[in-house]
Design a protein around this motif. Sequence first.
Motif, short mmCIF file in Angstrom:
data_model
loop_
_atom_site.label_atom_id
_atom_site.label_comp_id
_atom_site.label_asym_id
_atom_site.label_seq_id
_atom_site.Cartn_x
_atom_site.Cartn_y
_atom_site.Cartn_z
N ARG A 101 0.86 -1.18 0.00
CA ARG A 101 0.00 0.00 0.00
C ARG A 101 0.89 1.23 0.00
NH1 ARG A 101 -3.93 -0.39 4.83
NH2 ARG A 101 -4.39 1.69 4.05
N ALA A 102 0.45 2.24 -0.70
CA ALA A 102 1.21 3.49 -0.77
C ALA A 102 0.33 4.63 -0.29
CB ALA A 102 1.68 3.74 -2.20
N ALA A 103 0.97 5.74 -0.01
CA ALA A 103 0.24 6.93 0.45
C ALA A 103 0.97 8.17 -0.03
CB ALA A 103 0.13 6.93 1.97
N ILE A 104 0.24 9.26 -0.06
CA ILE A 104 0.84 10.56 -0.33
C ILE A 104 0.66 11.39 0.93
CG2 ILE A 104 0.72 12.67 -1.71
CD1 ILE A 104 -0.21 10.93 -4.04
N ILE A 105 1.79 11.88 1.45
CA ILE A 105 1.74 12.68 2.67
C ILE A 105 2.26 14.08 2.39
CG2 ILE A 105 1.94 10.71 4.22
CD1 ILE A 105 4.90 11.37 4.57
N ALA A 106 1.75 15.03 3.13
CA ALA A 106 2.21 16.42 3.04
C ALA A 106 3.12 16.68 4.22
CB ALA A 106 1.02 17.37 3.06
N VAL A 107 4.30 17.22 3.93
CA VAL A 107 5.27 17.51 4.98
C VAL A 107 5.68 18.97 4.85
CG1 VAL A 107 7.49 16.91 5.99
CG2 VAL A 107 6.11 15.14 4.90
N LEU A 124 15.25 13.17 -1.29
CA LEU A 124 14.16 12.21 -1.08
C LEU A 124 13.86 11.42 -2.35
CD1 LEU A 124 11.72 14.41 1.02
CD2 LEU A 124 13.10 12.49 1.82
N SER A 125 13.89 12.09 -3.49
CA SER A 125 13.56 11.42 -4.76
C SER A 125 14.59 10.37 -5.15
CB SER A 125 13.42 12.44 -5.88
OG SER A 125 12.27 13.22 -5.67
N LEU A 126 15.80 10.51 -4.67
CA LEU A 126 16.84 9.53 -5.01
C LEU A 126 16.72 8.24 -4.22
CD1 LEU A 126 19.91 11.92 -5.32
CD2 LEU A 126 18.71 10.74 -7.17
N VAL A 127 15.98 8.26 -3.13
CA VAL A 127 15.82 7.07 -2.30
C VAL A 127 14.65 6.25 -2.83
CG1 VAL A 127 15.29 6.23 0.03
CG2 VAL A 127 16.78 8.21 -0.28
N PRO A 128 14.86 4.97 -3.14
CA PRO A 128 13.76 4.14 -3.64
C PRO A 128 12.61 4.09 -2.63
CG PRO A 128 15.86 3.03 -3.96
CD PRO A 128 16.13 4.25 -3.12
N GLY A 129 11.39 4.15 -3.14
CA GLY A 129 10.22 4.10 -2.27
C GLY A 129 9.65 5.46 -1.92
N THR A 130 10.34 6.54 -2.25
CA THR A 130 9.79 7.87 -2.04
C THR A 130 9.89 8.66 -3.34
OG1 THR A 130 11.92 8.75 -1.28
CG2 THR A 130 10.39 8.00 0.41
N LEU A 131 8.91 9.49 -3.56
CA LEU A 131 8.87 10.29 -4.78
C LEU A 131 8.14 11.59 -4.49
CD1 LEU A 131 9.38 10.35 -7.89
CD2 LEU A 131 7.06 9.48 -8.13
N ILE A 132 8.68 12.69 -4.92
CA ILE A 132 8.03 13.99 -4.74
C ILE A 132 6.94 14.12 -5.78
CG2 ILE A 132 8.34 16.49 -4.70
CD1 ILE A 132 9.75 14.96 -2.43
N VAL A 133 5.71 14.34 -5.31
CA VAL A 133 4.57 14.47 -6.21
C VAL A 133 4.35 15.94 -6.55
CG1 VAL A 133 2.09 14.07 -6.44
CG2 VAL A 133 3.51 12.40 -5.27
N GLU A 134 4.49 16.80 -5.54
CA GLU A 134 4.26 18.23 -5.75
C GLU A 134 5.00 19.01 -4.67
OE1 GLU A 134 0.58 21.41 -6.03
OE2 GLU A 134 0.15 19.28 -6.07
N TYR A 143 4.79 17.31 -1.03
CA TYR A 143 3.83 16.20 -1.08
C TYR A 143 4.61 14.99 -1.59
CZ TYR A 143 0.34 19.76 -0.39
OH TYR A 143 -0.39 20.78 0.13
N VAL A 144 4.72 13.99 -0.73
CA VAL A 144 5.62 12.88 -0.97
C VAL A 144 4.84 11.57 -1.07
CG1 VAL A 144 7.69 11.67 -0.14
CG2 VAL A 144 7.38 14.10 0.37
N HIS A 145 5.10 10.81 -2.12
CA HIS A 145 4.54 9.47 -2.27
C HIS A 145 5.46 8.51 -1.52
CE1 HIS A 145 4.11 5.55 -4.27
NE2 HIS A 145 2.85 5.92 -4.45
N VAL A 146 4.89 7.80 -0.55
CA VAL A 146 5.68 6.83 0.23
C VAL A 146 5.15 5.44 -0.07
CG1 VAL A 146 6.43 8.42 2.02
CG2 VAL A 146 4.26 7.25 2.27
#
Length: 193
Positions: A101-107, A124-134, A143-146
Amino acid sequence: MNPAPQAPPRGRGRRRDQLIAFGWLVLVWILLWGDLSWGNLVGGVLVAGAVLVFFPLPPVSFGGRLRLGPLLVFVVRFVGELVSASAHVARVAVQPGYQPRAAIIAVRLRVHTDLNLALTAEALSLVPGTLIVEVDRNAGVLYVHVFDTHGPQDLTGSRQRILAVERRLVRAVGSAAEVRRVSADPVERGPEP
């Protein structure tokens, strides 16, 4: 409470920044071609000059200073997180029948400068499993996809890891006021957007 915005560099400071950007663009060009030759050097100079003339970037002021000790801490922790996250993503990928399961969190970051937003987002974007959405530049929110979340504790843990990355980056390259801000505002009580 946001720090007062710094005035963009003028005169010699602006020219120095452009020369630094020029040098980095030439270096990136050479690295992309993978060969240090006169042709690639001349091509890099031409491309870097064209980029700076036709696509001028807004000036980014840098009020901090490079601290080697905290920079080394950042690099070591970043490599550790990279290895750990890669192993986790690989394990999930080969686990039969598992549906992550994945989620998008605001930090909300504590230091809202463009440089801090960019450096934190890139790390953060260089680490697998996290991606900046906005990125909300005005509010300083990423806003990070985890990846692979199981409940609220995973979301809280992800938020704390993101703020810890910001803290290590600010300690490595931030100004004294920015370092005080991330040190005085512990990760555990960071406001949620």
